[in-house]
Write an enzyme that holds these catalytic residues in place. Structure first.
Site, mmCIF file in Angstrom:
data_model
loop_
_atom_site.group_PDB
_atom_site.id
_atom_site.type_symbol
_atom_site.label_atom_id
_atom_site.label_comp_id
_atom_site.label_asym_id
_atom_site.label_seq_id
_atom_site.Cartn_x
_atom_site.Cartn_y
_atom_site.Cartn_z
ATOM 1 N N ARG A 90 0.836 -1.205 0.000
ATOM 2 C CA ARG A 90 0.000 0.000 0.000
ATOM 3 C C ARG A 90 0.872 1.256 0.000
ATOM 4 N NH1 ARG A 90 -2.481 -3.786 3.456
ATOM 5 N NH2 ARG A 90 -4.579 -4.349 2.783
ATOM 6 N N ASP A 150 -10.049 -4.836 7.853
ATOM 7 C CA ASP A 150 -9.153 -5.886 8.383
ATOM 8 C C ASP A 150 -9.828 -6.593 9.559
ATOM 9 O OD1 ASP A 150 -6.313 -4.540 7.172
ATOM 10 O OD2 ASP A 150 -7.939 -3.188 7.686
ATOM 11 N N ARG A 153 -12.332 -8.954 8.265
ATOM 12 C CA ARG A 153 -11.630 -10.157 7.767
ATOM 13 C C ARG A 153 -11.237 -11.052 8.936
ATOM 14 N NH1 ARG A 153 -8.234 -6.720 3.408
ATOM 15 N NH2 ARG A 153 -9.617 -7.049 1.637
ATOM 16 N N HIS A 177 -3.509 0.342 8.566
ATOM 17 C CA HIS A 177 -4.142 -0.492 7.543
ATOM 18 C C HIS A 177 -3.011 -0.848 6.578
ATOM 19 C CE1 HIS A 177 -6.741 -2.095 4.504
ATOM 20 N NE2 HIS A 177 -6.374 -1.182 3.622
#
Ligand code: NAD
Length: 290
Positions: A90, A150, A153, A177
């Site tokens: 990212r 997240d 998840r 993140h």
């Protein structure tokens, strides 16, 4: 013409922006949705496609516009920018997306001075911080989607190991993140029972620490696996965005691990990171010290 309320502006009509628009339309949460993208034809096409479903959902005004479309928006959701390619992290996106934000944040601020800004583009925490600085808004009104995805998840993968509804799992991923995110196992519970204990009593795991470490590895790898398989993630992030949006619009006071400016959080200051926070129509009402 006056805007219909609640009004939500979405910047970026790509995978994430359009999927969020679709879930928002189905939810009936917004009365007006505007899609803004530098690719005007894309934004127009997405709006046409969404509008054709309106007789099957709830009345919503959906249209494409330039940045003037942010006028009177209650929330401006920012998904503009490059997404990750396989094997990119990212943070590899930072230069490209920061340059985009230097253009779009002043344009948003010009028209939507009273909106709450929800930053989704990556790297999400850095761009939340940049948005805060460029917009000059108070920190409660600049929110990053952070580790809400997240955390969702994590709950899903835990439920794969013990076969309970993910809604009954209380657990958080906090921090970045990104690669340094971390699960707060010491606060993870099912029916108020410590997760490690639940695993050993009800799932028969002798050494739950091994399973917990496997679970976290699966969570960390999942975005990468989806990007390898289909190029981008869109559904679960759109639902995470919907959850945050609902808490703002409905003044829910939901506790969500959004990215927010933190000060002296276990010695960390002047950074945007995800911490469980109370989210309502003030934006981040308060972040909570674990
Ligand atoms: P995408 O390439 O499909 O869409 C991005 C859109 O932004 C494009 O349509 C592009 O035209 C538009 N855009 C670029 N510059 C613009 C500008 N100056 N003004 C207006 N529009 C502009 O990408 P995507 O898959 O939708 O991902 C968008 C971002 O969201 C990426 O940075 C991605 O990494 C991030 N993302 C974040 C999360 C999260 O959990 N925070 C999850 C998934 C994706």
């Amino acid at each position: 013409m006056e805007s219909l309320k609640p009004k939500i502006a979405i910047i970026g009509a790509g995978n994430v922006g359009r999927t969020f628009a679709f879930s928002l339309m189905i939810s009936g949460l917004a009365r007006e949705i505007v899609l803004i993208d530098k690719n005007e034809s894309l934004a127009k096409g997405e709006c046409m496609d969404l509008n054709h479903g309106l007789s099957l959902t709830q009345p919503t005004k959906i249209y494409a516009a330039g940045f003037e479309g942010c006028k009177e928006a209650d929330i401006v959701v920012i998904t503009a920018g490059a997404n990750r390619k396989p094997r990119q992290s990212r943070t590899d996106l930072v230069q490209n997306n920061m340059a985009i934000f230097k253009d779009i944040i002043p344009a948003i601020s010009k028209y939507a001075s009273s909106a709450i800004l929800l930053v989704v583009s990556n790297p999400a925490d850095i761009l939340t911080y940049i948005t805060l600085k460029l917009s000059g808004l108070p920190s409660n009104r600049v929110i990053g989607s952070g580790t809400v995805l997240d955390t969702a998840r994590l709950k899903y993968v835990i439920c794969e190991y013990c076969n309970v509804n993910p809604n009954n799992i209380h657990a958080y991923i906090i921090g970045e993140h990104g690669n340094t995110e971390l699960p707060v196992w010491s606060n993870a519970t099912i029916v108020g029972m410590d997760l490690e204990m639940y695993f050993s009593v009800y799932a028969g795991f002798g050494n739950a620490k091994k399973e917990m470490s496997e679970i976290f590895e699966k969570v960390k790898k999942s975005a990468h696996q989806i990007i390898e398989a289909k190029g981008a993630t869109c559904y679960s992030i759109a639902l995470a965005m919907l959850k945050i949006t609902r808490s703002i619009i409905k003044n829910e006071n939901s506790i969500l691990p959004v990215s927010t400016l933190i000060t002296d959080y276990y010695g960390i200051s002047d950074a945007c990171l995800s911490i469980p926070s109370i989210v309502n129509n003030n934006g981040v009402e308060q972040y909570l010290k674990l």
